[in-house]
Design a protein around this motif. Structure first.
Motif, mmCIF file in Angstrom:
data_model
loop_
_atom_site.group_PDB
_atom_site.id
_atom_site.type_symbol
_atom_site.label_atom_id
_atom_site.label_comp_id
_atom_site.label_asym_id
_atom_site.label_seq_id
_atom_site.Cartn_x
_atom_site.Cartn_y
_atom_site.Cartn_z
ATOM 1 N N PRO A 28 0.812 -1.208 0.000
ATOM 2 C CA PRO A 28 0.000 0.000 0.000
ATOM 3 C C PRO A 28 0.855 1.272 0.000
ATOM 4 N N TYR A 29 0.386 2.226 -0.758
ATOM 5 C CA TYR A 29 1.053 3.522 -0.740
ATOM 6 C C TYR A 29 -0.001 4.601 -0.513
ATOM 7 N N GLU A 30 0.490 5.790 -0.260
ATOM 8 C CA GLU A 30 -0.436 6.852 0.122
ATOM 9 C C GLU A 30 -0.691 7.804 -1.028
ATOM 10 N N THR A 45 -5.301 5.313 1.092
ATOM 11 C CA THR A 45 -4.328 4.241 1.067
ATOM 12 C C THR A 45 -4.687 3.378 -0.133
ATOM 13 N N LEU A 50 -8.615 3.255 -0.467
ATOM 14 C CA LEU A 50 -9.334 3.322 0.798
ATOM 15 C C LEU A 50 -9.183 4.715 1.405
ATOM 16 N N ARG A 70 -8.879 6.956 4.203
ATOM 17 C CA ARG A 70 -8.544 6.772 5.614
ATOM 18 C C ARG A 70 -9.091 7.896 6.489
ATOM 19 N N LEU A 123 -11.499 7.040 9.394
ATOM 20 C CA LEU A 123 -10.810 6.337 10.472
ATOM 21 C C LEU A 123 -9.975 7.299 11.296
#
Lengths: 216, 216
Positions: B76-78, B88, B109, B111, B114
């Motif tokens: 995964p990278y940002e 992500t 995703l 984030r 969250l």
DNA sequence: TCCAGACTGGACAGAAAGTCCAGAGGGGCT
DNA sequence: AGCCCCTCTGGACTTTCTGTCCAGTCTGGA
């Protein structure tokens, strides 16, 4: 569970339901303490987080700023346990019908589990590695607290009954964290370790020197 | 909801169930995109977070580093959306039975929710404002370099031809970063600013004092 | 009870941190 | 050019911390 109270005391009988209710509501992570403001001792404690019990002296500082003030409810303010847990605390002065302070109620909420949960949440799906363990404290004195705190938690040995070896280990960690590069840090560390400045420098010297001690 | 796919395409028919399942699992906060690596266009999109649709060109950079590599799964990278949301992402190159890349699947995703939840949790019962800005450099001399460096970059004025005002500004930032709480920092700063120790202390005094200068 | 190791408090030397000031540039203005 | 004002400089000096030392006290164990 873990409730300790003195049913002989009228104040305890009066306030216990409140204390217990709060303790139940906030689960295992809140400690509720009823203090006697006259003797500075604990009247009752629910969900104790430290080893305090009825009759023990109240923690220094917990009531310090309370008495002279005009208001009766204080906080929330932050406290730091030696083991590193962060508490959020509120206090209330409880008065009898005549208006005289008869007890002080303190609620100490351990924020650690919430913060851990928060860490879990924000780590979810996070691609970037979390900070390498690092000292995101702006304030170096917090860093000192933190390092000492985690050592205490690891070994289960509070500052008061640390051995020389413990102190050496803690100082080693503090040294690694470059704490002593900060001005005025040494006296603060001495204070936190409940030890004199001389001792700190002594142990530090032992740490830094090529330990000729190891080979007799 | 919000699914867009082209049922004409065999690849879509093949992979759509996977994409849809993932989209369902990860709720409204994950976007699943199927790309055509040949035309660099979107074959299908589930829970779109932006206004992309089938046939639109794939977002720049989403496939950039993928092709030349030997592996098929990335991240995964940002990623950062223009509106500030943090994503992500993971990507997978999907191959046909002959081993040729037939599609690229990206899961993005969000984030943000969250992280917001995490913020709520750690704010629960928190009396103190959160840390005023971490600055997690271990090494304070790097921090000095960093602060001076960014000032130079912002203003385009190298250290040699800074004005008095510039120096004041830089010292202000260093002061804010608590740099001078570190032993031996002042001479280092003086050196970095190509200025004498006296000057540093002089400017610092001017900064810290009630500036009588402001009212003529 | 006595001993050995560890800690303390205070004294002290040395090193930094800050302060102060006379004097040396160095622009800009006339 | 000549002058002036502002700023920086180098060094002397005071104050504050750091780190060392030691005589005396405390404490746990033999």
């Amino acid at each position: 569970m873990g409730n300790v109270e003195d049913p002989q005391d009228a104040r305890v009988r009066l306030w216990a339901p409140v204390a217990q209710a709060v303790a139940l509501l906030l689960g295992p992570y809140a400690e509720v303490v009823l203090h006697d403001p006259d003797t500075d001792r604990v009247l009752g404690i629910w969900n104790p987080m430290t080893s305090r019990g009825v009759g023990d002296p109240s923690l220094l500082g917990e009531l310090d700023d309370l008495e002279p003030s005009a208001q009766d409810v204080f906080g929330p303010y932050e406290k730091l346990l030696v083991d590193g847990r962060r508490l959020t605390s509120v206090s209330a002065v409880l008065r009898d019908p005549q208006g005289r302070p008869s007890a002080v109620l303190c609620i100490n909420l351990d924020r650690t589990p919430l913060e851990q949960a928060a860490a879990v949440l924000s780590a979810f799906g996070a691609p970037t590695v979390q900070r390498p363990e690092p000292l995101f404290e702006q304030d170096w004195s917090e860093r000192i607290q933190h390092i000492i705190g985690s050592y205490v938690r690891e070994t289960g040995r509070p500052v008061e009954r640390m051995t020389r070896q413990d102190r050496l280990a803690v100082l080693g960690r503090l040294e690694e964290a470059r704490v002593f590069a900060v001005r005025r840090a040494a006296p603060v560390v001495a204070g936190a370790l409940r030890v004199s400045r001389s001792t700190v420098y002594g142990l530090l010297a032992e740490l830094r020197s090529p330990n000729a001690k190891d080979r007799p």
